[in-house]
Design a protein around this motif. Sequence first.
Motif, mmCIF file in Angstrom:
data_model
loop_
_atom_site.group_PDB
_atom_site.id
_atom_site.type_symbol
_atom_site.label_atom_id
_atom_site.label_comp_id
_atom_site.label_asym_id
_atom_site.label_seq_id
_atom_site.Cartn_x
_atom_site.Cartn_y
_atom_site.Cartn_z
ATOM 1 N N MET A 1 0.849 -1.175 0.000
ATOM 2 C CA MET A 1 0.000 0.000 0.000
ATOM 3 C C MET A 1 0.893 1.235 0.000
ATOM 4 O O MET A 1 1.781 1.359 0.822
ATOM 5 C CB MET A 1 -0.885 -0.046 1.234
ATOM 6 N N THR A 2 0.633 2.128 -0.927
ATOM 7 C CA THR A 2 1.423 3.347 -1.024
ATOM 8 C C THR A 2 0.716 4.492 -0.326
ATOM 9 O O THR A 2 -0.457 4.384 0.042
ATOM 10 C CB THR A 2 1.664 3.726 -2.497
ATOM 11 N N ALA A 3 1.425 5.602 -0.171
ATOM 12 C CA ALA A 3 0.873 6.760 0.525
ATOM 13 C C ALA A 3 -0.277 7.392 -0.262
ATOM 14 O O ALA A 3 -1.139 8.038 0.320
ATOM 15 C CB ALA A 3 1.968 7.788 0.767
ATOM 16 N N ASP A 4 -0.306 7.207 -1.586
ATOM 17 C CA ASP A 4 -1.364 7.822 -2.389
ATOM 18 C C ASP A 4 -2.569 6.905 -2.594
ATOM 19 O O ASP A 4 -3.454 7.209 -3.386
ATOM 20 C CB ASP A 4 -0.809 8.272 -3.734
ATOM 21 N N THR A 5 -2.640 5.798 -1.858
ATOM 22 C CA THR A 5 -3.786 4.901 -1.941
ATOM 23 C C THR A 5 -5.029 5.613 -1.415
ATOM 24 O O THR A 5 -5.009 6.183 -0.333
ATOM 25 C CB THR A 5 -3.548 3.624 -1.113
ATOM 26 N N HIS A 37 -18.298 3.603 15.908
ATOM 27 C CA HIS A 37 -16.921 3.160 15.661
ATOM 28 C C HIS A 37 -16.567 3.573 14.236
ATOM 29 O O HIS A 37 -17.329 3.330 13.311
ATOM 30 C CB HIS A 37 -16.834 1.644 15.836
ATOM 31 N N THR A 38 -15.403 4.207 14.064
ATOM 32 C CA THR A 38 -14.959 4.661 12.750
ATOM 33 C C THR A 38 -13.701 3.912 12.347
ATOM 34 O O THR A 38 -12.800 3.738 13.161
ATOM 35 C CB THR A 38 -14.656 6.177 12.781
ATOM 36 N N VAL A 39 -13.664 3.467 11.092
ATOM 37 C CA VAL A 39 -12.480 2.814 10.554
ATOM 38 C C VAL A 39 -12.151 3.447 9.208
ATOM 39 O O VAL A 39 -13.018 4.009 8.539
ATOM 40 C CB VAL A 39 -12.669 1.287 10.380
ATOM 41 N N GLU A 40 -10.882 3.358 8.838
ATOM 42 C CA GLU A 40 -10.436 3.805 7.532
ATOM 43 C C GLU A 40 -10.120 2.566 6.717
ATOM 44 O O GLU A 40 -9.335 1.733 7.140
ATOM 45 C CB GLU A 40 -9.171 4.664 7.682
ATOM 46 N N VAL A 41 -10.746 2.441 5.559
ATOM 47 C CA VAL A 41 -10.511 1.288 4.695
ATOM 48 C C VAL A 41 -10.062 1.764 3.319
ATOM 49 O O VAL A 41 -10.359 2.889 2.913
ATOM 50 C CB VAL A 41 -11.770 0.390 4.562
ATOM 51 N N ILE A 42 -9.344 0.903 2.626
ATOM 52 C CA ILE A 42 -8.899 1.216 1.266
ATOM 53 C C ILE A 42 -10.114 1.188 0.344
ATOM 54 O O ILE A 42 -10.988 0.330 0.470
ATOM 55 C CB ILE A 42 -7.843 0.196 0.798
ATOM 56 N N ASP A 43 -10.186 2.146 -0.550
ATOM 57 C CA ASP A 43 -11.316 2.270 -1.463
ATOM 58 C C ASP A 43 -11.159 1.287 -2.626
ATOM 59 O O ASP A 43 -10.647 1.626 -3.688
ATOM 60 C CB ASP A 43 -11.403 3.709 -1.973
ATOM 61 N N LEU A 58 -24.512 3.358 7.767
ATOM 62 C CA LEU A 58 -23.197 3.986 7.787
ATOM 63 C C LEU A 58 -23.209 5.473 7.479
ATOM 64 O O LEU A 58 -24.130 5.968 6.837
ATOM 65 C CB LEU A 58 -22.284 3.320 6.744
ATOM 66 N N ARG A 59 -22.137 6.125 7.897
ATOM 67 C CA ARG A 59 -21.764 7.444 7.405
ATOM 68 C C ARG A 59 -20.410 7.263 6.726
ATOM 69 O O ARG A 59 -19.489 6.725 7.332
ATOM 70 C CB ARG A 59 -21.651 8.470 8.530
ATOM 71 N N VAL A 60 -20.280 7.709 5.477
ATOM 72 C CA VAL A 60 -19.062 7.498 4.696
ATOM 73 C C VAL A 60 -18.476 8.854 4.341
ATOM 74 O O VAL A 60 -19.184 9.751 3.886
ATOM 75 C CB VAL A 60 -19.363 6.704 3.412
ATOM 76 N N GLU A 61 -17.146 8.999 4.545
ATOM 77 C CA GLU A 61 -16.442 10.236 4.203
ATOM 78 C C GLU A 61 -15.169 9.885 3.451
ATOM 79 O O GLU A 61 -14.585 8.844 3.674
ATOM 80 C CB GLU A 61 -16.037 10.988 5.485
ATOM 81 N N GLU A 62 -14.760 10.784 2.578
ATOM 82 C CA GLU A 62 -13.464 10.622 1.913
ATOM 83 C C GLU A 62 -12.381 10.927 2.944
ATOM 84 O O GLU A 62 -12.485 11.898 3.679
ATOM 85 C CB GLU A 62 -13.341 11.574 0.729
ATOM 86 N N ALA A 63 -11.357 10.097 3.001
ATOM 87 C CA ALA A 63 -10.295 10.300 3.995
ATOM 88 C C ALA A 63 -9.109 11.019 3.376
ATOM 89 O O ALA A 63 -8.927 11.087 2.199
ATOM 90 C CB ALA A 63 -9.837 8.972 4.563
#
Length: 63
Positions: A1-5, A37-43, A58-63
Amino acid sequence: MTADTKRIKVTLVRSLSGRIKAHQACARGLGLRRMHHTVEVIDTPENRGMVNKIHYLLRVEEA
């Protein structure tokens, strides 16, 4: 996984009790354990599919 993922933040805003087992499994698959509970997942298409299936929880936001 890269930083720009690309990533998305997903928050569980409605309870899983009494929901269809497949919907509960989608929430667990995303890593959501409890209310607010909030998690960050790869799109990815797989994660987007789970999010779309239980969008009403859910509530979904761009990270």
